[in-house]
Design an enzyme around this catalytic site. Structure first.
Site, PDB file in Angstrom:
ATOM      1  N   LYS A 219      40.044  31.060  44.985  1.00  0.00           N
ATOM      2  CA  LYS A 219      39.384  31.002  43.592  1.00  0.00           C
ATOM      3  C   LYS A 219      38.957  29.269  43.222  1.00  0.00           C
ATOM      4  CE  LYS A 219      38.556  35.014  41.776  1.00  0.00           C
ATOM      5  NZ  LYS A 219      39.127  36.058  40.722  1.00  0.00           N
ATOM      6  N   ARG A 253      44.153  41.495  45.693  1.00  0.00           N
ATOM      7  CA  ARG A 253      42.873  41.446  46.360  1.00  0.00           C
ATOM      8  C   ARG A 253      42.526  40.130  47.023  1.00  0.00           C
ATOM      9  NH1 ARG A 253      37.844  39.600  44.711  1.00  0.00           N
ATOM     10  NH2 ARG A 253      35.850  41.275  45.360  1.00  0.00           N
TER      11      ARG A 253
HETATM   12  C1  9MG Z   1      35.434  41.691  41.970  1.00  0.00           C
HETATM   13  N1  9MG Z   1      36.118  40.751  41.696  1.00  0.00           N
HETATM   14  C2  9MG Z   1      36.225  39.157  41.933  1.00  0.00           C
HETATM   15  N2  9MG Z   1      37.129  38.649  41.418  1.00  0.00           N
HETATM   16  C3  9MG Z   1      37.962  39.514  40.979  1.00  0.00           C
HETATM   17  C4  9MG Z   1      39.256  39.797  40.503  1.00  0.00           C
HETATM   18  O1  9MG Z   1      40.189  38.463  40.034  1.00  0.00           O
HETATM   19  N3  9MG Z   1      40.115  40.990  40.131  1.00  0.00           N
HETATM   20  C5  9MG Z   1      39.055  42.036  40.459  1.00  0.00           C
HETATM   21  N4  9MG Z   1      39.838  43.238  39.880  1.00  0.00           N
HETATM   22  N5  9MG Z   1      37.970  41.953  40.847  1.00  0.00           N
HETATM   23  C6  9MG Z   1      37.495  40.969  41.300  1.00  0.00           C
END
Ligand code: 9MG
Length: 271
Positions: A219, A253
């Site tokens: 990120k 994720r």
């Molecule tokens: C789709 N997406 C992009 N960033 C995300 C995040 O931090 N959490 C979740 N649940 N989905 C995300």
């Protein structure tokens, strides 16, 4: 999918591999190339240790443009069907649109990941009907403008309150409590300082009666903190996952599945 949910009730963890099906992600040719490449990528992530593949057809990055319903369906449904022909890996559909949720679940997806926390009309009802796990993420504002000037009274308390309200809305709509996963939403209407507070105070989210999912991989907070381009954020991403695990997060994720699994195995071995 229930096996996966049971697993994280111990100290175990679950890695969710990211599969973006957007024109810039897999397209060196037409839709066929895109399908084959998406399948290869999903199987590769499964082999590396991902237990869930999170498929999304609309970018939620800051500044991203909105995708029509038809286009989103055309992107994600063939990919779900293709993966289902080759693998029984759990599939999560990353969408905020109830029509996409329904079509994806009917095509073989097992879970809904909604950055909009099932706020769209009809979203709660679809998830209750299919009786699937849902990930409720916090965000402030909309992707086009959410990073302009995020404001909180108390970032941790505000996010906890929102997630608690959305979880209550799920239960009221008939979604089983055991199917609810919460996510503080790194980078969604959050300053660098907000993101660092969320990581530091992760245990407060984990004290809520739901498992916590963390999406921090590559990120922009790492770009701001470390002046690293997207492809140079692996070390920071896996380190952040390890920190979040130690504070109680159980779903991750990520883009870099193998490396995150290594980091989490090490954490679990000493926990
Ligand atoms: C789709 N997406 C992009 N960033 C995300 C995040 O931090 N959490 C979740 N649940 N989905 C995300």
């Amino acid at each position: 999918m229930q096996q996966i949910l049971n697993k994280i009730r111990s100290n175990s963890w679950v890695v969710m591999g990211i599969l973006n099906v957007t024109p810039d992600s897999f397209s060196d040719g037409g839709r066929f190339d895109q399908l084959d490449n998406a399948l290869k990528h999903a199987l590769q992530m499964q082999q590396e240790g991902a237990q869930i593949i999170d498929i999304g057809g609309e970018s939620t990055r800051p500044g991203a443009t909105v995708v029509s319903l038809d286009e989103e369906l055309a992107r994600v449904i063939p990919v779900i069907e293709k993966i289902r022909q080759h693998s029984d890996v759990a599939i999560s559909i990353d969408t905020s649109k109830p029509v996409v949720m329904r079509a994806a679940l009917a095509a073989g997806a097992n879970m809904v990941n909604d950055v909009n926390a099932l706020c769209a009309d009809g979203a709660l009802a679809v998830c209750a009907e299919f009786d699937v796990p849902v990930c409720l993420m916090h965000k402030q504002g909309e992707p086009q403008t959410m990073q302009d000037n995020p404001q909180y009274q108390d970032v941790i308390a505000d996010i906890c309150r929102y997630l608690s309200e959305r979880a209550d809305a799920c239960v009221d709509a008939g979604i089983s409590k055991k199917n609810i996963i919460i996510d503080p939403g790194f980078g969604f209407g959050k300053s660098l300082e907000n993101n660092l507070s969320i990581l530091k105070e992760m245990a407060q989210f984990c004290a809520m009666p739901y498992p916590v999912l963390v999406g921090i991989s590559r990120k922009s907070m790492f770009g701001m903190l470390l002046a690293r381009e997207v492809e140079q954020r692996l070390v920071a991403s896996t380190t952040a996952a390890a920190i979040a695990y130690q504070k109680g997060a159980r779903f991750f994720r990520v883009h870099d599945v193998a490396q995150t699994c290594d980091a989490l195995k090490l954490c679990q071995a000493i926990s």
